[in-house]
Write a protein that holds these residues in place. Structure first.
Motif, mmCIF file in Angstrom:
data_model
loop_
_atom_site.group_PDB
_atom_site.id
_atom_site.type_symbol
_atom_site.label_atom_id
_atom_site.label_comp_id
_atom_site.label_asym_id
_atom_site.label_seq_id
_atom_site.Cartn_x
_atom_site.Cartn_y
_atom_site.Cartn_z
ATOM 1 N N ASP A 49 -2.900 -8.315 -1.843
ATOM 2 C CA ASP A 49 -1.786 -7.556 -1.268
ATOM 3 C C ASP A 49 -2.176 -6.901 0.052
ATOM 4 O OD1 ASP A 49 -0.170 -8.254 -3.392
ATOM 5 O OD2 ASP A 49 -0.762 -6.486 -4.574
ATOM 6 N N GLU A 50 -3.478 -6.717 0.259
ATOM 7 C CA GLU A 50 -3.969 -6.095 1.490
ATOM 8 C C GLU A 50 -4.106 -7.103 2.640
ATOM 9 O OE1 GLU A 50 -4.570 -2.771 1.905
ATOM 10 O OE2 GLU A 50 -3.679 -2.577 -0.086
ATOM 11 N N VAL A 51 -3.968 -8.387 2.342
ATOM 12 C CA VAL A 51 -4.125 -9.435 3.357
ATOM 13 C C VAL A 51 -2.816 -9.582 4.125
ATOM 14 C CG1 VAL A 51 -4.589 -11.884 3.731
ATOM 15 C CG2 VAL A 51 -5.836 -10.644 1.958
ATOM 16 N N ALA A 52 -2.856 -9.263 5.414
ATOM 17 C CA ALA A 52 -1.649 -9.338 6.241
ATOM 18 C C ALA A 52 -1.337 -10.773 6.663
ATOM 19 C CB ALA A 52 -1.812 -8.450 7.473
ATOM 20 N N ASN A 53 -2.367 -11.552 6.973
ATOM 21 C CA ASN A 53 -2.192 -12.925 7.441
ATOM 22 C C ASN A 53 -3.016 -13.833 6.536
ATOM 23 O OD1 ASN A 53 -2.189 -15.380 8.742
ATOM 24 N ND2 ASN A 53 -2.898 -14.594 10.708
ATOM 25 N N LEU A 54 -2.385 -14.373 5.508
ATOM 26 C CA LEU A 54 -3.102 -15.171 4.512
ATOM 27 C C LEU A 54 -3.740 -16.411 5.141
ATOM 28 C CD1 LEU A 54 -3.939 -15.474 1.573
ATOM 29 C CD2 LEU A 54 -1.837 -16.788 1.199
ATOM 30 N N ALA A 55 -3.028 -17.100 6.013
ATOM 31 C CA ALA A 55 -3.579 -18.310 6.636
ATOM 32 C C ALA A 55 -4.841 -17.975 7.430
ATOM 33 C CB ALA A 55 -2.544 -18.970 7.538
ATOM 34 N N GLY A 56 -4.809 -16.893 8.192
ATOM 35 C CA GLY A 56 -5.979 -16.475 8.957
ATOM 36 C C GLY A 56 -7.133 -16.064 8.051
ATOM 37 N N TRP A 57 -6.812 -15.350 6.981
ATOM 38 C CA TRP A 57 -7.831 -14.905 6.035
ATOM 39 C C TRP A 57 -8.494 -16.109 5.382
ATOM 40 C CZ3 TRP A 57 -9.192 -15.138 0.914
ATOM 41 C CH2 TRP A 57 -10.042 -14.145 0.426
ATOM 42 N N LEU A 58 -7.690 -17.073 4.950
ATOM 43 C CA LEU A 58 -8.238 -18.264 4.292
ATOM 44 C C LEU A 58 -9.100 -19.079 5.253
ATOM 45 C CD1 LEU A 58 -5.126 -19.382 2.213
ATOM 46 C CD2 LEU A 58 -7.258 -18.394 1.322
ATOM 47 N N THR A 59 -8.659 -19.220 6.507
ATOM 48 C CA THR A 59 -9.436 -19.966 7.498
ATOM 49 C C THR A 59 -10.765 -19.273 7.765
ATOM 50 O OG1 THR A 59 -7.418 -20.813 8.509
ATOM 51 C CG2 THR A 59 -9.416 -20.923 9.837
ATOM 52 N N THR A 60 -10.735 -17.946 7.865
ATOM 53 C CA THR A 60 -11.972 -17.189 8.080
ATOM 54 C C THR A 60 -12.925 -17.358 6.913
ATOM 55 O OG1 THR A 60 -10.827 -15.566 9.448
ATOM 56 C CG2 THR A 60 -12.920 -14.882 8.482
ATOM 57 N N VAL A 61 -12.412 -17.230 5.705
ATOM 58 C CA VAL A 61 -13.270 -17.326 4.525
ATOM 59 C C VAL A 61 -13.846 -18.733 4.388
ATOM 60 C CG1 VAL A 61 -13.300 -17.242 1.998
ATOM 61 C CG2 VAL A 61 -12.202 -15.421 3.297
ATOM 62 N N ILE A 62 -13.012 -19.762 4.550
ATOM 63 C CA ILE A 62 -13.549 -21.117 4.399
ATOM 64 C C ILE A 62 -14.524 -21.441 5.531
ATOM 65 C CG2 ILE A 62 -11.806 -22.532 5.588
ATOM 66 C CD1 ILE A 62 -12.093 -24.231 2.814
ATOM 67 N N GLY A 63 -14.283 -20.893 6.717
ATOM 68 C CA GLY A 63 -15.229 -21.071 7.817
ATOM 69 C C GLY A 63 -16.584 -20.458 7.501
ATOM 70 N N ARG A 64 -16.571 -19.261 6.910
ATOM 71 C CA ARG A 64 -17.837 -18.615 6.533
ATOM 72 C C ARG A 64 -18.549 -19.386 5.429
ATOM 73 N NH1 ARG A 64 -15.690 -12.396 6.499
ATOM 74 N NH2 ARG A 64 -15.706 -12.128 8.765
ATOM 75 N N ILE A 65 -17.784 -19.875 4.471
ATOM 76 C CA ILE A 65 -18.396 -20.660 3.387
ATOM 77 C C ILE A 65 -19.037 -21.922 3.966
ATOM 78 C CG2 ILE A 65 -17.863 -22.052 1.339
ATOM 79 C CD1 ILE A 65 -15.706 -19.887 0.683
ATOM 80 N N CYS A 66 -18.334 -22.615 4.864
ATOM 81 C CA CYS A 66 -18.893 -23.821 5.496
ATOM 82 C C CYS A 66 -20.129 -23.483 6.312
ATOM 83 C CB CYS A 66 -17.840 -24.499 6.369
ATOM 84 S SG CYS A 66 -16.503 -25.252 5.433
#
Length: 190
Positions: A49-66
């Motif tokens: 609920d605290e995530v304002a931009n889900l697409a950006g958050w997901l891209t950031t997280v998957i980028g860090r995982i990669c």
């Protein structure tokens, strides 16, 4: 439970994009799928609920995982038998529209993935996220843990090294290579 279902639906809408990002960075379907699943785990454990931009958050997280996977590869290199080649896309996944078809056809460039293997992990992530997914350097900086100027420099180095590899390649003109790649994919599908 309905909030969890809603979050899962939102995640599934972004899955093709995350899979494309991960595959372009890692060159492996199995590792890409693992990265997507790890992203789901992190999302389900976070306060979505605290995530304002889900697409950006997901891209950031998957980028860090990669990035972590790429760093792990560099820290513990394996002795592969033969030459390492990225996984090839043999079939086509269901599409949501023409833009997904274009993304899928564009996402499989074997030569580019081989060249990307020569880049350092942070260079590879910066280059892929900026040049292929058009993310701003402010967002890329958060993924690689650097300043926006450093992320810009990493992408520039990656771009320069990719260009040097392309210039050094004497494998024939683009049309010939494209014909060969298409013939290979057709034969692999059959």
């Amino acid at each position: 439970m309905p909030d969890h279902d809603r979050l899962a639906e939102q995640f599934e809408r972004h899955r093709p994009h995350m899979r494309a990002v991960a595959y372009r960075m890692l060159g492996s379907h199995a590792e890409s799928e693992d990265a997507v699943q790890e992203t789901w785990i992190r999302l389900s454990r976070s306060d979505a609920d605290e995530v304002a931009n889900l697409a950006g958050w997901l891209t950031t997280v998957i980028g860090r995982i990669c990035l972590n996977i790429l760093r792990s590869r560099a820290a513990r290199p394996e002795d592969p038998v033969g030459v390492h080649l990225p996984d090839v896309v043999v079939g086509q996944e269901p599409s949501n529209g023409p833009e997904d078809e274009a993304l899928l056809s564009d996402s499989v460039s074997l030569a580019l993935l081989i060249v990307l293997d020569t880049l350092a992990p942070a260079e590879r992530v910066s280059f892929v996220l900026h040049d292929m997914f058009h993310l701003p350097f402010d967002e890329i900086a958060a993924v690689v843990g650097k300043t926006p100027a450093a992320a810009r420099k990493l992408a520039s180095r990656g771009r320069r090294r990719v260009q040097e590899e392309r210039e050094a390649d004497s494998g024939g003109d683009f049309a010939t290579r494209r014909t060969l790649v298409n013939a290979f994919f057709a034969a692999a599908r059959d």
